[in-house]
Write a protein that holds these residues in place. Structure first.
Motif, PDB file in Angstrom:
ATOM      1  N   GLY A  71      32.935 -29.983 -24.785  1.00  0.00           N
ATOM      2  CA  GLY A  71      32.654 -31.408 -24.647  1.00  0.00           C
ATOM      3  C   GLY A  71      32.041 -31.764 -23.306  1.00  0.00           C
ATOM      4  O   GLY A  71      31.749 -30.905 -22.476  1.00  0.00           O
ATOM      5  N   THR A  72      31.843 -33.053 -23.115  1.00  0.00           N
ATOM      6  CA  THR A  72      31.374 -33.553 -21.825  1.00  0.00           C
ATOM      7  C   THR A  72      31.682 -35.040 -21.742  1.00  0.00           C
ATOM      8  O   THR A  72      32.068 -35.667 -22.740  1.00  0.00           O
ATOM      9  N   VAL A  73      31.553 -35.591 -20.568  1.00  0.00           N
ATOM     10  CA  VAL A  73      31.598 -37.040 -20.388  1.00  0.00           C
ATOM     11  C   VAL A  73      30.257 -37.449 -19.799  1.00  0.00           C
ATOM     12  O   VAL A  73      29.577 -36.651 -19.155  1.00  0.00           O
ATOM     13  N   THR A  74      29.883 -38.693 -20.046  1.00  0.00           N
ATOM     14  CA  THR A  74      28.552 -39.152 -19.653  1.00  0.00           C
ATOM     15  C   THR A  74      28.664 -40.434 -18.846  1.00  0.00           C
ATOM     16  O   THR A  74      29.475 -41.312 -19.167  1.00  0.00           O
ATOM     17  N   TYR A  75      27.818 -40.525 -17.816  1.00  0.00           N
ATOM     18  CA  TYR A  75      27.791 -41.721 -16.982  1.00  0.00           C
ATOM     19  C   TYR A  75      26.576 -42.567 -17.329  1.00  0.00           C
ATOM     20  O   TYR A  75      25.502 -42.033 -17.622  1.00  0.00           O
ATOM     21  N   PRO A  76      26.728 -43.896 -17.316  1.00  0.00           N
ATOM     22  CA  PRO A  76      25.640 -44.794 -17.734  1.00  0.00           C
ATOM     23  C   PRO A  76      24.369 -44.568 -16.927  1.00  0.00           C
ATOM     24  O   PRO A  76      24.411 -44.249 -15.737  1.00  0.00           O
ATOM     25  N   LEU A  77      23.236 -44.783 -17.585  1.00  0.00           N
ATOM     26  CA  LEU A  77      21.951 -44.481 -16.971  1.00  0.00           C
ATOM     27  C   LEU A  77      21.449 -45.563 -16.025  1.00  0.00           C
ATOM     28  O   LEU A  77      20.346 -45.473 -15.521  1.00  0.00           O
ATOM     29  N   ASN A  78      22.207 -46.607 -15.790  1.00  0.00           N
ATOM     30  CA  ASN A  78      21.745 -47.661 -14.883  1.00  0.00           C
ATOM     31  C   ASN A  78      22.517 -47.660 -13.576  1.00  0.00           C
ATOM     32  O   ASN A  78      22.506 -48.622 -12.835  1.00  0.00           O
ATOM     33  N   TRP A  79      23.157 -46.553 -13.271  1.00  0.00           N
ATOM     34  CA  TRP A  79      24.031 -46.573 -12.100  1.00  0.00           C
ATOM     35  C   TRP A  79      23.301 -46.442 -10.780  1.00  0.00           C
ATOM     36  O   TRP A  79      23.894 -46.519  -9.736  1.00  0.00           O
ATOM     37  N   LEU A 125      27.450 -31.885 -15.538  1.00  0.00           N
ATOM     38  CA  LEU A 125      28.481 -31.853 -16.578  1.00  0.00           C
ATOM     39  C   LEU A 125      27.929 -31.383 -17.919  1.00  0.00           C
ATOM     40  O   LEU A 125      28.672 -30.856 -18.756  1.00  0.00           O
ATOM     41  N   GLY A 126      26.628 -31.565 -18.139  1.00  0.00           N
ATOM     42  CA  GLY A 126      26.023 -31.202 -19.414  1.00  0.00           C
ATOM     43  C   GLY A 126      25.573 -29.756 -19.509  1.00  0.00           C
ATOM     44  O   GLY A 126      25.007 -29.350 -20.531  1.00  0.00           O
ATOM     45  N   ARG A 127      25.811 -28.978 -18.467  1.00  0.00           N
ATOM     46  CA  ARG A 127      25.442 -27.565 -18.526  1.00  0.00           C
ATOM     47  C   ARG A 127      26.344 -26.819 -19.512  1.00  0.00           C
ATOM     48  O   ARG A 127      27.388 -27.324 -19.934  1.00  0.00           O
ATOM     49  N   LYS A 128      25.948 -25.616 -19.847  1.00  0.00           N
ATOM     50  CA  LYS A 128      26.707 -24.858 -20.846  1.00  0.00           C
ATOM     51  C   LYS A 128      28.105 -24.532 -20.318  1.00  0.00           C
ATOM     52  O   LYS A 128      28.308 -24.384 -19.104  1.00  0.00           O
ATOM     53  N   PRO A 129      29.088 -24.444 -21.213  1.00  0.00           N
ATOM     54  CA  PRO A 129      30.453 -24.104 -20.795  1.00  0.00           C
ATOM     55  C   PRO A 129      30.473 -22.820 -19.965  1.00  0.00           C
ATOM     56  O   PRO A 129      29.755 -21.863 -20.254  1.00  0.00           O
ATOM     57  N   GLY A 136      29.268 -25.362 -11.764  1.00  0.00           N
ATOM     58  CA  GLY A 136      29.329 -26.775 -11.421  1.00  0.00           C
ATOM     59  C   GLY A 136      30.064 -27.588 -12.461  1.00  0.00           C
ATOM     60  O   GLY A 136      30.870 -28.468 -12.134  1.00  0.00           O
ATOM     61  N   ARG A 137      29.792 -27.310 -13.728  1.00  0.00           N
ATOM     62  CA  ARG A 137      30.470 -28.015 -14.820  1.00  0.00           C
ATOM     63  C   ARG A 137      31.978 -27.778 -14.742  1.00  0.00           C
ATOM     64  O   ARG A 137      32.776 -28.726 -14.817  1.00  0.00           O
ATOM     65  N   GLU A 138      32.376 -26.531 -14.587  1.00  0.00           N
ATOM     66  CA  GLU A 138      33.804 -26.216 -14.522  1.00  0.00           C
ATOM     67  C   GLU A 138      34.466 -26.908 -13.334  1.00  0.00           C
ATOM     68  O   GLU A 138      35.569 -27.450 -13.453  1.00  0.00           O
ATOM     69  N   HIS A 139      33.774 -26.894 -12.203  1.00  0.00           N
ATOM     70  CA  HIS A 139      34.352 -27.501 -11.000  1.00  0.00           C
ATOM     71  C   HIS A 139      34.566 -28.999 -11.189  1.00  0.00           C
ATOM     72  O   HIS A 139      35.651 -29.526 -10.884  1.00  0.00           O
ATOM     73  N   LEU A 140      33.558 -29.699 -11.703  1.00  0.00           N
ATOM     74  CA  LEU A 140      33.688 -31.149 -11.858  1.00  0.00           C
ATOM     75  C   LEU A 140      34.721 -31.514 -12.921  1.00  0.00           C
ATOM     76  O   LEU A 140      35.480 -32.478 -12.748  1.00  0.00           O
ATOM     77  N   LEU A 141      34.770 -30.761 -14.016  1.00  0.00           N
ATOM     78  CA  LEU A 141      35.773 -31.055 -15.045  1.00  0.00           C
ATOM     79  C   LEU A 141      37.183 -30.779 -14.527  1.00  0.00           C
ATOM     80  O   LEU A 141      38.136 -31.494 -14.882  1.00  0.00           O
ATOM     81  N   ASN A 142      37.332 -29.772 -13.688  1.00  0.00           N
ATOM     82  CA  ASN A 142      38.645 -29.525 -13.077  1.00  0.00           C
ATOM     83  C   ASN A 142      39.052 -30.681 -12.166  1.00  0.00           C
ATOM     84  O   ASN A 142      40.229 -31.053 -12.105  1.00  0.00           O
ATOM     85  N   ILE A 143      38.076 -31.247 -11.463  1.00  0.00           N
ATOM     86  CA  ILE A 143      38.362 -32.411 -10.619  1.00  0.00           C
ATOM     87  C   ILE A 143      38.831 -33.577 -11.481  1.00  0.00           C
ATOM     88  O   ILE A 143      39.813 -34.269 -11.151  1.00  0.00           O
ATOM     89  N   LEU A 144      38.145 -33.804 -12.608  1.00  0.00           N
ATOM     90  CA  LEU A 144      38.559 -34.888 -13.505  1.00  0.00           C
ATOM     91  C   LEU A 144      39.959 -34.653 -14.056  1.00  0.00           C
ATOM     92  O   LEU A 144      40.778 -35.582 -14.126  1.00  0.00           O
ATOM     93  N   GLU A 145      40.249 -33.428 -14.448  1.00  0.00           N
ATOM     94  CA  GLU A 145      41.586 -33.130 -14.976  1.00  0.00           C
ATOM     95  C   GLU A 145      42.651 -33.421 -13.921  1.00  0.00           C
ATOM     96  O   GLU A 145      43.715 -33.975 -14.228  1.00  0.00           O
ATOM     97  N   GLY A 146      42.355 -33.081 -12.685  1.00  0.00           N
ATOM     98  CA  GLY A 146      43.302 -33.376 -11.617  1.00  0.00           C
ATOM     99  C   GLY A 146      43.465 -34.865 -11.380  1.00  0.00           C
ATOM    100  O   GLY A 146      44.578 -35.353 -11.131  1.00  0.00           O
ATOM    101  N   ARG A 147      42.361 -35.604 -11.474  1.00  0.00           N
ATOM    102  CA  ARG A 147      42.432 -37.050 -11.244  1.00  0.00           C
ATOM    103  C   ARG A 147      43.255 -37.747 -12.322  1.00  0.00           C
ATOM    104  O   ARG A 147      43.905 -38.764 -12.057  1.00  0.00           O
ATOM    105  N   TYR A 148      43.230 -37.207 -13.549  1.00  0.00           N
ATOM    106  CA  TYR A 148      43.994 -37.814 -14.648  1.00  0.00           C
ATOM    107  C   TYR A 148      45.321 -37.101 -14.888  1.00  0.00           C
ATOM    108  O   TYR A 148      45.995 -37.355 -15.887  1.00  0.00           O
ATOM    109  N   LYS A 149      45.660 -36.192 -13.964  1.00  0.00           N
ATOM    110  CA  LYS A 149      46.943 -35.475 -14.014  1.00  0.00           C
ATOM    111  C   LYS A 149      47.176 -34.817 -15.369  1.00  0.00           C
ATOM    112  O   LYS A 149      48.301 -34.795 -15.899  1.00  0.00           O
ATOM    113  N   GLY A 150      46.095 -34.300 -15.949  1.00  0.00           N
ATOM    114  CA  GLY A 150      46.196 -33.593 -17.213  1.00  0.00           C
ATOM    115  C   GLY A 150      46.374 -34.472 -18.432  1.00  0.00           C
ATOM    116  O   GLY A 150      46.548 -33.962 -19.548  1.00  0.00           O
ATOM    117  N   ASP A 151      46.323 -35.788 -18.270  1.00  0.00           N
ATOM    118  CA  ASP A 151      46.522 -36.724 -19.385  1.00  0.00           C
ATOM    119  C   ASP A 151      45.173 -37.010 -20.041  1.00  0.00           C
ATOM    120  O   ASP A 151      44.423 -37.881 -19.603  1.00  0.00           O
TER     121      ASP A 151
END
Length: 497
Positions: free
Chosen positions: A250-258, A205-209, A213-228
């Motif tokens: 932008g990006t979203v970040t996941y906690p480092l203890n997962w 997710l932290g790769r350049k726009p 891979g970044r585009e694919h994962l962000l598209n998955i997130l957009e679909g999961r939140y139905k564009g909201d």
């Protein structure tokens, strides 16, 4: 005192007389009284309610392997025990494995996770394994363990053209050579795969726009939140105005203890927002895993239509049941490491894909699961008798109808800790001078023989649950011993401070 008595009594239950396997075996180690299809290659079949590996000659086989037979940490054994002769070390090592009751090597002649310095002669190792006629897996390094990656590099963008070319190249190097090899069990893609899942997610997710891979994962997130976007902001504590802005800068970040939060326990997470984030992580990791497995299947099947695809050997805390089911169409065997054995049954039943326990941690190393307060990686200490767990687990694994084999996390020879930065001092079945640790060798050979004697009589779920309860109680007893030892040592330390 009761705890010590329990452990001692369990030790005394071990039978070291050795069990002679009465079944006659074919040239590959298969039981001649268990009949499957004769295809000329190892494959899997379900026969009378039990999953089996089937040998090239068409007989049932249960694969018992050792995960770390030959590694660059065994330099001491090569130098002191074999006069620095790797071929003698390899050939005698295979002989020793067989004498201990190991009938195959799921991890193959080597694993780059324990040969990242390049000490083991790979061409020699592959040749010796073939000449010694031991069934074995083959490592195609598609998913690198953190210790294998060059310092300063990050995980690949598996959706990129560069990674696709990498998979193609790695497959072309090895698979055509093995396509007709009857001793080959199958191909696996890495050891300890997808360890530190937060790095896989954050680095992608932290790769350049514009990165695939970044585009694919962000598209998955957009679909999961139905564009909201506000719904996403509330979960990730962000303030993006739109998904378009998130994609652009932008990006979203996941906690480092997962790596310890264990995604497969999503349903037990009490915090609603964190549960949503964990579910997102499961979905995104599933996309990454599926992409790698799909690419591997396509490339390998160009050259080899017969051998099994084993996928990655995956740590227990990494995949959820949903991810296992997502990757099942691309493999012939599910290959979890370490996790509680009863978890795999419903996945095997629902996918129709059998399992192999790819790195059972109580082979003779890794004590952390029996400690309550953490500790250093390394061998299970002498005061915690490794033979007890090996005995209990051997019976349990052999009785699980969904398993076709196991690879025990054990070292054939002492793995010295002079190699850095991946430093471990792990005792093997044999010292660097080739001297056997008799109690451990006797336990392994006895239990391995008993596994083969009993594997054709799997138990019902209720009986297996009782065995699991016995194992858990033993682990709890060990934890209590280690906790009390920890307290004692802390008190002694304070006396001298």
């Amino acid at each position: 005192m009761k705890t010590n008595v329990l452990i001692l009594s369990l030790v005394l239950l071990l039978n070291f007389e050795g069990l002679a396997n009465g079944n006659k075996l074919d040239a590959y180690g298969g039981f001649k009284n268990v009949f499957g299809k004769k295809t000329g290659f190892f494959h899997t079949e379900k026969i009378d309610g039990r999953w089996w590996l089937i040998t090239p000659e068409g007989h049932g086989f249960f694969g018992i392997g050792i995960s770390n037979p030959f590694t660059h940490f065994s330099q001491g054994a090569v130098i002191f025990g074999y006069g620095n002769n790797q071929e003698a070390w390899l050939r005698d090592g295979i002989k020793k494995m067989r004498e201990l009751g190991y009938n195959c090597a799921w991890s193959g002649p080597y694993s780059t996770e324990r040969n990242f310095k390049g000490y083991v002669d790979l061409e020699l190792a592959r040749r010796v394994y073939r000449e010694e006629k031991i069934p074995h897996g083959l490592h195609i390094p598609l998913i690198l363990h953190p210790v294998e990656r060059p310092v300063g590099t990050i995980r690949p963008d598996v959706f990129s053209d560069e990674y696709k070319a990498y998979v193609k190249t790695e497959v072309e190097k090895l698979v055509p050579q093995y396509a007709d090899e009857p001793l080959l069990l199958g191909y696996y893609y890495g050891f300890g795969c997808f360890i530190f899942i937060y790095d896989w997610l954050n680095e992608t997710l932290g790769r350049k726009p514009g990165s695939p891979g970044r585009e694919h994962l962000l598209n998955i997130l957009e679909g999961r939140y139905k564009g909201d976007i506000q719904a996403l902001n509330s979960v990730y504590n962000t303030d993006f105005e739109s998904f378009e802005i998130l994609q652009q800068s932008g990006t979203v970040t996941y906690p480092l203890n997962w790596q310890v939060d264990r995604l497969y326990e999503i349903q037990n997470e009490p915090d609603r927002e964190k549960r949503k984030m964990m579910a997102d992580a499961e979905a995104l990791l599933g996309e990454i895993v599926e992409q790698i497995y799909k690419l591997a299947e396509v490339e390998i099947r160009k050259y080899d239509q017969n051998h099994m695809l084993l996928g990655g050997f995956v740590k227990d805390y990494t995949f959820t049941d949903g991810i296992w089911k997502k990757l099942a169409p691309y493999v012939d065997v599910l290959t979890p490491q370490e996790r509680e054995m009863n978890f795999i049954h419903p996945i095997v039943e629902s996918t129709g894909v059998p399992a192999m326990l790819s790195d059972q941690e109580y082979g003779n190393v890794y004590p952390l699961p029996v400690q309550t307060r953490g500790g250093a990686w390394g061998a299970i200490p002498d005061y915690i008798d490794r033979r007890v767990f090996y005995d209990l687990l051997g019976d349990r694994i052999a009785k699980e109808p969904g398993y076709i084999g196991v690879s025990f996390c054990a070292c054939l020879f002492d793995n010295s800790n002079w190699v850095k930065p991946y430093e471990r001092g792990q005792p093997g079945f044999f010292t660097v001078d080739g001297i056997p640790r008799h109690d451990l060798c006797d336990a392994a050979s006895t239990v391995n023989a008993r596994m083969l004697d009993t594997v054709n009589t799997p138990l019902d779920r209720r009986s297996l649950d009782r065995m699991d309860e016995h194992i858990h109680k033993t682990r709890e007893a060990y934890q209590l011993v280690m906790s009390r030892r920890y307290d004692y040592l802390e008190k002694e330390k304070k006396k001298h401070d």
